[in-house]
Design a protein around this motif. Structure first.
Motif, short mmCIF file in Angstrom:
data_model
loop_
_atom_site.label_atom_id
_atom_site.label_comp_id
_atom_site.label_asym_id
_atom_site.label_seq_id
_atom_site.Cartn_x
_atom_site.Cartn_y
_atom_site.Cartn_z
N VAL A 197 49.65 41.15 38.17
CA VAL A 197 50.99 41.61 38.51
C VAL A 197 51.13 41.95 40.00
CG1 VAL A 197 50.71 44.09 38.00
CG2 VAL A 197 52.91 42.94 37.57
N LYS A 200 51.45 38.78 41.99
CA LYS A 200 52.72 38.17 41.58
C LYS A 200 53.87 38.87 42.32
CE LYS A 200 55.55 37.50 37.39
NZ LYS A 200 55.57 37.67 35.92
N ARG A 287 52.62 43.06 26.87
CA ARG A 287 51.34 42.93 26.19
C ARG A 287 51.45 43.41 24.74
NH1 ARG A 287 47.56 43.36 30.59
NH2 ARG A 287 48.45 41.91 32.09
N ASP A 290 49.26 48.09 25.65
CA ASP A 290 49.11 48.30 27.08
C ASP A 290 48.62 49.73 27.30
OD1 ASP A 290 49.22 47.41 29.66
OD2 ASP A 290 51.39 47.10 29.69
P1 GDP Z 1 45.21 43.60 33.97
O1 GDP Z 1 45.96 44.42 33.00
O2 GDP Z 1 44.11 44.33 34.59
O3 GDP Z 1 44.77 42.25 33.43
O4 GDP Z 1 46.15 43.28 35.22
P2 GDP Z 1 47.61 42.68 35.37
O5 GDP Z 1 47.89 42.71 36.82
O6 GDP Z 1 47.75 41.37 34.68
O7 GDP Z 1 48.56 43.73 34.63
C1 GDP Z 1 48.69 45.05 35.07
C2 GDP Z 1 49.82 45.74 34.34
O8 GDP Z 1 51.07 45.18 34.76
C3 GDP Z 1 49.79 45.58 32.81
O9 GDP Z 1 50.02 46.85 32.26
C4 GDP Z 1 50.96 44.66 32.50
O10 GDP Z 1 51.57 44.94 31.25
C5 GDP Z 1 51.91 45.00 33.63
N1 GDP Z 1 52.88 43.93 33.94
C6 GDP Z 1 54.22 44.09 34.02
N2 GDP Z 1 54.80 42.92 34.31
C7 GDP Z 1 53.81 42.00 34.42
C8 GDP Z 1 53.81 40.61 34.73
O11 GDP Z 1 54.86 39.99 34.94
N3 GDP Z 1 52.59 39.99 34.79
C9 GDP Z 1 51.42 40.67 34.58
N4 GDP Z 1 50.25 40.01 34.67
N5 GDP Z 1 51.40 41.99 34.26
C10 GDP Z 1 52.58 42.64 34.18
#
Ligand code: GDP
Length: 328
Positions: A197, A200, A287, A290
């Motif tokens: 995220v 992104k 997710r 979460d």
């Molecule tokens: P990870 O949880 O360590 O795999 O890292 P991420 O960067 O994929 O996600 C971090 C947090 O951001 C999580 O709690 C997700 O639910 C939240 N999140 C919110 N929006 C997004 C999105 O558009 N993409 C991703 N990857 N995570 C998101």
């Protein structure tokens, strides 16, 4: 071991952390033996890895082949093993729980076993193993902040596999191996893939600032994470493994921010004033579960290793936005 040069074996060198770790180890005078997938040696390396020259020695290995992993460890006879190869995304672990278990649980089992077999013949001090554990092993806990004594309670396939590896580190340590689990909280950089995220957000906000994108589509913006700076984390890993006493370390900043905080900081840095109107929530990015509040207590790393984060949250976000604005 030849002379006094530390010989490190690193898995996952092509990932964000692997690259920073290899750079840090080589800067400290080590030779880095790194694994890549069979056939990958003929593919171009990132400029960061290319710059390491002869200090980086690549080995093509199928990390899920027990015989190949044992042979690699025996051949390289490393002083230090850093196991960073993993399925690194919680989101993807739901889509591929079996592959996640193989990489995140079976591979560490293989490496710890191979290192134990190598024993004290691995180098002057005996082989040491660092397992990259994850804050996700605590995802279900009510304890905030988490430290090294917090019971593991994973809530997703990624965390469950990392917890297995984390427990195995303690099992091998109890049998005499110098093994360390570094419990890494999320750590970011311009090299973070956009599936995460943070990157992104920074890549999309930079695109909006350049007039190349209209909106930022996100899932749960209330989710909170203890986001650190990836180059800081590899410094902690090396210090943790080189400490005389093998023990686990939480590697965290101790401060959590929400996804929305991240968007706000990125937008401010990029000069996107109307960011609230640009964010669209799409349930597809939510997710199944979460973790509500993962924040680590890095007291042990600070007191035993003298480690501390070098950047604030705003500085981490700023560096990532700047890199994306420059197209780096
Ligand atoms: P990870 O949880 O360590 O795999 O890292 P991420 O960067 O994929 O996600 C971090 C947090 O951001 C999580 O709690 C997700 O639910 C939240 N999140 C919110 N929006 C997004 C999105 O558009 N993409 C991703 N990857 N995570 C998101």
């Amino acid at each position: 071991m030849t002379g006094t040069v530390t010989r490190a074996l690193v898995t996952g060198v092509t990932g964000q952390d692997g690259g920073y770790l290899a750079e840090h180890l080589v800067a400290g005078g080590a030779t880095v033996h790194a694994t890549v997938r069979p056939g990958a040696r003929s593919r171009p390396l990132s400029r960061h890895l290319t710059a390491l020259g002869d200090a980086l020695v690549l080995h093509e290995v199928d990390l899920l082949d027990p015989g190949a992993v044992r042979a690699l460890v025996a051949d390289v006879a490393p002083d230090e093993v850093y196991n960073l190869a993993a399925e690194s995304s919680v989101a993807r672990s739901w889509a591929d729980p079996v592959g996640t278990a193989q990489l995140n649980a079976v591979l560490p089992a293989l490496l710890l076993d191979a290192a134990s077999a190598l024993g004290s013949t691995g180098g002057a001090r005996g082989v040491r193993v660092l397992q990259a554990s994850s804050a996700e092993v605590y995802a279900g806990t009510a304890t905030v902040p988490q430290d090294e004594s917090t019971p593991l309670l994973p809530t997703n396939p990624y965390g469950a596999a990392k917890a297995h590896a984390h427990h195995l580190v303690a099992v091998h340590r109890a049998r005499g191996l110098h093994a360390v689990a570094a419990v890494l909280y999320p750590h970011e950089s311009p090299r973070r893939p956009t599936a995460f995220v943070t990157r992104k957000i920074t890549s999309t906000v930079a695109a909006i600032a350049r007039g190349e994108a209209e909106e930022l589509v996100l899932g749960n913006t209330a989710a909170r994470r203890d986001w650190g700076w990836a180059p800081d984390v590899v410094v902690a890993m090396v210090a943790a493994l080189r400490h005389d006493e093998p023990q686990d370390y939480v590697v965290a900043t101790g401060v959590a921010h929400s996804v929305e905080d991240f968007v706000r900081a990125a937008a401010e840095r990029a000069g996107v004033a109307d960011w609230r109107e640009r964010v669209r929530i799409d349930p597809a990015f939510f997710r199944p579960t979460d973790a509500a509040e993962l924040v680590g207590d890095p007291t042990r790393a600070r007191t035993a290793l003298g480690w501390a984060p070098s950047r604030t949250f705003e500085e981490v976000v700023g560096a990532m936005v700047d890199a994306d604005l420059e197209g780096r």
